[in-house]
Every structure is written in structure tokens, then in C-alpha cells.
Design an enzyme around this catalytic site. Structure first.
Site, PDB file in Angstrom:
ATOM      1  N   ARG A   1       0.842  -1.211   0.000  1.00 14.16           N
ATOM      2  CA  ARG A   1       0.000   0.000   0.000  1.00 14.16           C
ATOM      3  C   ARG A   1       0.870   1.252   0.000  1.00 14.16           C
ATOM      4  O   ARG A   1       0.563   2.237  -0.664  1.00 14.16           O
ATOM      5  CB  ARG A   1      -0.923  -0.017   1.230  1.00 14.16           C
ATOM      6  CG  ARG A   1      -1.885   1.158   1.283  1.00 14.16           C
ATOM      7  CD  ARG A   1      -2.918   1.005   2.381  1.00 14.16           C
ATOM      8  NE  ARG A   1      -2.311   1.001   3.710  1.00 14.16           N
ATOM      9  CZ  ARG A   1      -2.950   0.750   4.836  1.00 14.16           C
ATOM     10  NH1 ARG A   1      -4.237   0.453   4.811  1.00 14.16           N
ATOM     11  NH2 ARG A   1      -2.341   0.771   6.003  1.00 14.16           N
TER      12      ARG A   1
ATOM     13  N   ARG B   1       1.461   6.525   1.203  1.00 12.03           N
ATOM     14  CA  ARG B   1       1.064   6.824   2.582  1.00 12.03           C
ATOM     15  C   ARG B   1       2.295   6.820   3.479  1.00 12.03           C
ATOM     16  O   ARG B   1       3.041   5.834   3.520  1.00 12.03           O
ATOM     17  CB  ARG B   1       0.044   5.764   3.029  1.00 12.03           C
ATOM     18  CG  ARG B   1      -0.897   6.282   4.080  1.00 12.03           C
ATOM     19  CD  ARG B   1      -1.957   5.268   4.404  1.00 12.03           C
ATOM     20  NE  ARG B   1      -1.945   5.000   5.831  1.00 12.03           N
ATOM     21  CZ  ARG B   1      -2.909   4.364   6.477  1.00 12.03           C
ATOM     22  NH1 ARG B   1      -3.953   3.913   5.822  1.00 12.03           N
ATOM     23  NH2 ARG B   1      -2.825   4.171   7.771  1.00 12.03           N
TER      24      ARG B   1
ATOM     25  N   ARG C   1       3.391   0.496  14.540  1.00 13.88           N
ATOM     26  CA  ARG C   1       1.924   0.424  14.548  1.00 13.88           C
ATOM     27  C   ARG C   1       1.436  -0.963  14.967  1.00 13.88           C
ATOM     28  O   ARG C   1       0.439  -1.092  15.658  1.00 13.88           O
ATOM     29  CB  ARG C   1       1.388   0.802  13.157  1.00 13.88           C
ATOM     30  CG  ARG C   1       1.516   2.307  12.888  1.00 13.88           C
ATOM     31  CD  ARG C   1       1.461   2.630  11.416  1.00 13.88           C
ATOM     32  NE  ARG C   1       0.184   2.343  10.823  1.00 13.88           N
ATOM     33  CZ  ARG C   1       0.010   2.077   9.520  1.00 13.88           C
ATOM     34  NH1 ARG C   1       1.044   2.067   8.698  1.00 13.88           N
ATOM     35  NH2 ARG C   1      -1.183   1.850   9.055  1.00 13.88           N
TER      36      ARG C   1
END
Ligand code: AMP
Length: 190
Positions: A128, A134, A145
Site C-alpha cells: 500500500r 502513505r 503500529r
């Protein structure tokens, strides 16, 4: 109607959310998407959140709760309710949510937990990051995370399990199969 879509970053919450809100006419409330828009527009909230989001930490609960209350004031004529994506991420957020709903004589119908193993999560987030740019989808932030998810967010499962509103779904199956399982569970909890 309040549905929570839950799971680690990269588990497919965003993909499934788009399908769910379309089918059940729910307002999609993604706290991550709201924060990214606020950051993009350099609003006071965006500026305060930026450091936390970019380093893979959770944004403080008071900022998130304020944001959520505004987002949840949705038009009952347009929507059947809300789909919460990326919230709650701590037990304190879950408690605050249920208190807020209770004041409105409502409660969460179900929390749907999309389970995906860490190796696959990392693979999806790296992909992604390449596709979307991002900024928190880079290896060191991804690791942070996932640590935050395991230490601070996983306890939210127990909270909803104790309320008998917890459902587990294997998130490694195809998008269509996962969506089918989710719909079955939503319909059991209407
Ligand atoms: P997401 O798009 O859901 O993966 O969220 C991206 C980032 O936004 C997270 O890593 C957090 O920094 C922040 N964030 C989103 N939702 C929350 C929340 N409910 N509580 C605290 N921080 C959040």
C-alpha cells in the site's frame, strides 16, 4: 445501528468498509481518514495529530473523542447508522463510545474482528505504501503500529467479548468471501 470493523492496520478494514456502507446505507467513519484529511488541510487538529500519526503512535484519546462525536452526528434520514473503522483503538475509547451511545439510548450492535497474521499485514502495508505513498506505511513505522496494536488495541476485543458483541472473521480469505461472512454476522446482530 452501530457496527465496528476492527483489526490490525492492513487487515482490510478500509476495503470491507466501502462494501458494508454501500450495502447497509451506513455513514463510514474512519478516524484514520479524518485525521489524514485534517493533516492535509493543516487544521489545528491536523497539526496536533501529525507527529503521532507519522510516528505510528495513537493520537491522544481526547482529540479522537472530540472528532468522533462530531462525525457521529449523522443525518438519520440519510443513513441507517454508522460504521466505525479504526475506532475504538483503546479500552478507554470503547468505554467512552458505549457511554456516548447509551446517552442516545443506543449501543454497538457488533464488533467484527478481521484477523490477519503479522507477516501478511506487513506485506500488505508495504505494498500500500508503494501504491499510495502513505507516509506511515514504511517499514519502521509499520513495526511500531503493529506493536501499538498488540499492546493497546487488542484489549478492546475483551471489552466487546464481555458484552457478547464480538465476532471473529478470518481476514486472509478473498475480499468476496470475507464480505459474505461479514454480512452474515451483521444480519445476525441487527
Ligand atoms: P488508520 O488509517 O486507521 O490505520 O490510522 C492511521 C493512524 O491514525 C494511526 O496509526 C493513529 O496514529 C491514528 N489513529 C486513527 N484512529 C485512531 C484512534 N481511534 N485512536 C488514536 N489514534 C488513531
Amino acid at each position: 445501528m452501530t457496527i465496528i470493523i476492527f483489526g490490525a492496520p492492513g487487515c482490510g478494514k478500509g476495503t470491507q468498509s466501502a462494501l458494508i456502507v454501500d450495502k447497509y446505507h451506513l455513514k463510514h467513519i474512519s478516524t484514520g481518514d479524518i485525521l489524514r484529511a485534517e493533516m492535509q488541510n493543516a487544521t489545528p487538529l491536523g497539526l496536533r495529530a501529525k507527529h503521532f500519526v507519522e510516528s505510528g503512535q495513537l493520537v491522544p484519546d481526547d482529540l479522537i473523542l472530540d472528532m468522533l462525536m462530531k462525525a457521529m452526528d449523522c443525518d438519520g434520514n440519510t443513513y441507517n447508522g454508522c460504521l466505525l473503522d479504526g475506532f475504538p483503538r483503546t479500552t478507554a475509547q470503547a468505554e467512552a463510545l458505549e457511554k456516548l451511545l447509551l446517552e442516545r439510548k443506543q449501543q454497538t450492535n457488533v464488533l467484527i474482528d478481521l484477523e490477519v497474521n503479522d507477516d501478511e499485514l506487513v506485506r500488505r502495508m508495504i505494498q500500500r505504501g508503494i501504491e499510495t505513498g502513505r507516509t506511515d506505511d514504511k517499514p519502521e513505522t509499520i513495526r511500531k503500529r503493529l506493536d501499538v496494536f498488540h499492546s493497546q488495541t487488542v484489549p478492546v476485543r475483551d471489552f466487546y467479548q464481555s458484552l457478547d458483541k464480538y465476532v471473529y472473521i478470518d481476514g486472509t480469505e478473498s475480499i468476496e468471501t470475507v464480505f459474505e461472512h461479514i454480512c452474515k454476522e451483521i444480519e445476525l446482530h441487527l
